[in-house]
Motif scaffolding. Structure first.
Motif, PDB file in Angstrom:
ATOM      1  N   THR A 205       0.818  -1.204   0.000  1.00  0.00           N
ATOM      2  CA  THR A 205       0.000   0.000   0.000  1.00  0.00           C
ATOM      3  C   THR A 205       0.858   1.264   0.000  1.00  0.00           C
ATOM      4  O   THR A 205       2.085   1.195   0.087  1.00  0.00           O
ATOM      5  N   ARG A 206       0.222   2.432  -0.043  1.00  0.00           N
ATOM      6  CA  ARG A 206       0.944   3.698  -0.115  1.00  0.00           C
ATOM      7  C   ARG A 206       1.817   3.906   1.123  1.00  0.00           C
ATOM      8  O   ARG A 206       2.926   4.429   1.043  1.00  0.00           O
ATOM      9  N   TYR A 207       1.292   3.542   2.272  1.00  0.00           N
ATOM     10  CA  TYR A 207       2.022   3.600   3.540  1.00  0.00           C
ATOM     11  C   TYR A 207       2.014   2.199   4.136  1.00  0.00           C
ATOM     12  O   TYR A 207       1.180   1.366   3.763  1.00  0.00           O
ATOM     13  N   HIS A 208       2.910   1.908   5.056  1.00  0.00           N
ATOM     14  CA  HIS A 208       2.875   0.567   5.649  1.00  0.00           C
ATOM     15  C   HIS A 208       1.601   0.343   6.440  1.00  0.00           C
ATOM     16  O   HIS A 208       1.216  -0.791   6.729  1.00  0.00           O
ATOM     17  N   SER A 209       0.898   1.429   6.770  1.00  0.00           N
ATOM     18  CA  SER A 209      -0.358   1.352   7.529  1.00  0.00           C
ATOM     19  C   SER A 209      -1.582   1.213   6.630  1.00  0.00           C
ATOM     20  O   SER A 209      -2.690   0.992   7.127  1.00  0.00           O
ATOM     21  N   GLY A 210      -1.415   1.362   5.317  1.00  0.00           N
ATOM     22  CA  GLY A 210      -2.555   1.297   4.403  1.00  0.00           C
ATOM     23  C   GLY A 210      -2.491   2.390   3.353  1.00  0.00           C
ATOM     24  O   GLY A 210      -1.465   3.049   3.181  1.00  0.00           O
ATOM     25  N   ASP A 211      -3.608   2.629   2.689  1.00  0.00           N
ATOM     26  CA  ASP A 211      -3.647   3.610   1.609  1.00  0.00           C
ATOM     27  C   ASP A 211      -4.174   4.974   2.028  1.00  0.00           C
ATOM     28  O   ASP A 211      -4.023   5.956   1.302  1.00  0.00           O
ATOM     29  N   SER A 212      -4.801   5.050   3.195  1.00  0.00           N
ATOM     30  CA  SER A 212      -5.501   6.266   3.582  1.00  0.00           C
ATOM     31  C   SER A 212      -4.605   7.318   4.234  1.00  0.00           C
ATOM     32  O   SER A 212      -3.845   7.003   5.154  1.00  0.00           O
ATOM     33  N   ASP A 213      -4.709   8.560   3.773  1.00  0.00           N
ATOM     34  CA  ASP A 213      -4.004   9.669   4.421  1.00  0.00           C
ATOM     35  C   ASP A 213      -4.538   9.916   5.822  1.00  0.00           C
ATOM     36  O   ASP A 213      -3.806  10.405   6.698  1.00  0.00           O
ATOM     37  N   SER A 214      -5.801   9.595   6.042  1.00  0.00           N
ATOM     38  CA  SER A 214      -6.431   9.910   7.330  1.00  0.00           C
ATOM     39  C   SER A 214      -5.840   9.096   8.478  1.00  0.00           C
ATOM     40  O   SER A 214      -5.914   9.511   9.630  1.00  0.00           O
ATOM     41  N   ASP A 215      -5.229   7.943   8.184  1.00  0.00           N
ATOM     42  CA  ASP A 215      -4.613   7.116   9.222  1.00  0.00           C
ATOM     43  C   ASP A 215      -3.137   7.436   9.436  1.00  0.00           C
ATOM     44  O   ASP A 215      -2.525   6.936  10.380  1.00  0.00           O
ATOM     45  N   LEU A 216      -2.562   8.242   8.552  1.00  0.00           N
ATOM     46  CA  LEU A 216      -1.121   8.480   8.599  1.00  0.00           C
ATOM     47  C   LEU A 216      -0.683   9.111   9.915  1.00  0.00           C
ATOM     48  O   LEU A 216       0.409   8.813  10.422  1.00  0.00           O
ATOM     49  N   GLY A 217      -1.504   9.962  10.489  1.00  0.00           N
ATOM     50  CA  GLY A 217      -1.146  10.636  11.729  1.00  0.00           C
ATOM     51  C   GLY A 217      -0.917   9.704  12.908  1.00  0.00           C
ATOM     52  O   GLY A 217      -0.276  10.093  13.886  1.00  0.00           O
ATOM     53  N   ASP A 218      -1.416   8.480  12.831  1.00  0.00           N
ATOM     54  CA  ASP A 218      -1.162   7.504  13.899  1.00  0.00           C
ATOM     55  C   ASP A 218       0.248   6.932  13.818  1.00  0.00           C
ATOM     56  O   ASP A 218       0.742   6.351  14.790  1.00  0.00           O
ATOM     57  N   TYR A 219       0.891   7.097  12.665  1.00  0.00           N
ATOM     58  CA  TYR A 219       2.196   6.480  12.423  1.00  0.00           C
ATOM     59  C   TYR A 219       3.305   7.471  12.104  1.00  0.00           C
ATOM     60  O   TYR A 219       4.472   7.074  12.073  1.00  0.00           O
ATOM     61  N   ALA A 220       2.945   8.726  11.859  1.00  0.00           N
ATOM     62  CA  ALA A 220       3.948   9.668  11.356  1.00  0.00           C
ATOM     63  C   ALA A 220       3.755  11.075  11.890  1.00  0.00           C
ATOM     64  O   ALA A 220       2.621  11.537  12.096  1.00  0.00           O
ATOM     65  N   TRP A 221       4.900  11.759  12.085  1.00  0.00           N
ATOM     66  CA  TRP A 221       4.904  13.200  12.303  1.00  0.00           C
ATOM     67  C   TRP A 221       5.171  13.836  10.953  1.00  0.00           C
ATOM     68  O   TRP A 221       6.231  13.641  10.355  1.00  0.00           O
ATOM     69  N   TYR A 222       4.188  14.596  10.457  1.00  0.00           N
ATOM     70  CA  TYR A 222       4.365  15.250   9.164  1.00  0.00           C
ATOM     71  C   TYR A 222       3.677  16.612   9.207  1.00  0.00           C
ATOM     72  O   TYR A 222       3.294  17.090  10.293  1.00  0.00           O
TER      73      TYR A 222
END
Length: 321
Positions: A205-222
């Motif tokens: 997927t786009r991120y190791h957590s999945g494809d959704s940008d909405s979940d990215l904040g649980d895994y990344a500081w951006y």
């Protein structure tokens, strides 16, 4: 009409605008065209063959794989080598650099042309085989760890548990070299292939957590949640192999140069060691979501320093005697 008649009567003819190619030039032209057609055919065949192998990896269960399978492969490979899944480098008075074992395996490097936010340099997708397991830092190198080895702190944002930044590729390599001398073990930066393989941890997927940008904040500081600065390492959720901050916080230098991807499968790619530029991965505290994707790859001169540039430690895993 009178003019045309007079010209014809004088035997004059309009000059020709075309020339007949000599036999030598004709043969050369045909050879050039044939070579171009052959190159297109070879390129098509290579792409088709590689796409078939990518499909095969998926159909036979080699890759991608889920969280539970990632952990199973990690533990099984470590057990076969007789080494721990996690190890550490003790630093006098400054804690330890924790490292986790990444098992050997196959994966598809790069992003498909349909991936949202994709950059051209992320393709073509191709199969990569890593025959050797390696250890990779659980966290990005922190400022306290840098100071313990190098004796200074070049970072713009100060804090012992913040990732060290404002370091060039040359600075990061100097850290690895000095730590290697102190410990008697070879430490290094990960290659681009190792970095992406470790980041994905079985995901496609786009991120190791999945494809959704909405979940990215649980895994990344951006950009969306960093408050415009770096944040302490390890505060976000890890991926399936126990690695934190693979997305965001600071960009991470890789060992090799940024080069165009091949159209065929490769084994243990090292990239190109020479040249004045190097690749970096993962996104940073100031990155938009698109730049934090697993496949995103950028490059810059190896002497470049910035408050968003850091790194993560790697070393090849050896079996116990």
């Amino acid at each position: 009409m009178a003019c045309d008649k007079r010209d014809r009567e004088a035997g004059d003819e309009a000059p020709s605008t075309t020339r007949t190619l000599s036999p030598v030039w004709a043969v050369a032209a045909i050879a050039v065209v044939a070579a171009a057609v052959t190159a297109v055919v070879i390129r098509y065949q290579a792409t088709h063959t590689e796409q078939a192998r990518i499909v095969k990896l998926a159909t036979d269960g080699t890759w991608p794989f889920d969280w539970a399978e990632a952990r199973r492969r990690q533990e099984q490979a470590a057990r076969q080598l007789g080494i721990p899944v996690e190890t550490s480098v003790d630093l006098d008075g400054e804690g330890a650099i924790r490292m986790v074992f990444i098992p050997p395996g196959e994966f598809v490097m790069g992003s498909p042309s349909t991936e949202p936010g994709r950059y051209r340099g992320e393709g073509p997708q191709h199969c990569v085989t890593l025959t050797k397991g390696f250890y990779l830092g659980v966290y990005e190198i922190t400022q306290s760890q840098w100071r313990a080895v190098m004796g200074d702190n070049p970072s713009h944002f100060q804090g012992d548990d913040l990732p060290v930044e404002n370091v060039s590729w040359e600075d990061a390599v100097a850290f690895c070299r000095k730590l290697s001398e102190q410990e008697g073990v070879e430490y290094r930066l990960p290659t681009e292939a190792e970095w992406e393989y470790a980041c994905r941890a079985g995901s496609s997927t786009r991120y190791h957590s999945g494809d959704s940008d909405s979940d990215l904040g649980d895994y990344a500081w951006y950009h969306a949640n960093s408050n415009r600065r770096t944040q302490p390492v390890g505060r976000k959720k890890p991926n399936a192999w126990g690695l934190h901050d693979m997305h965001g916080n600071v960009w991470e230098w890789c060992q090799d140069r940024y080069v165009a991807y091949p159209r065929h499968s490769v084994t243990d790619p090292l990239g190109v060691a020479s040249g004045a530029d190097r690749a970096f991965r993962g996104g940073s505290w100031q990155s938009i979501a698109r730049d934090c994707r697993s496949a995103c790859r950028l490059w810059i001169t190896l002497g470049y320093r910035d408050n968003a540039m850091g790194f993560r430690l790697a070393r090849t895993a050896m079996s116990r005697p």
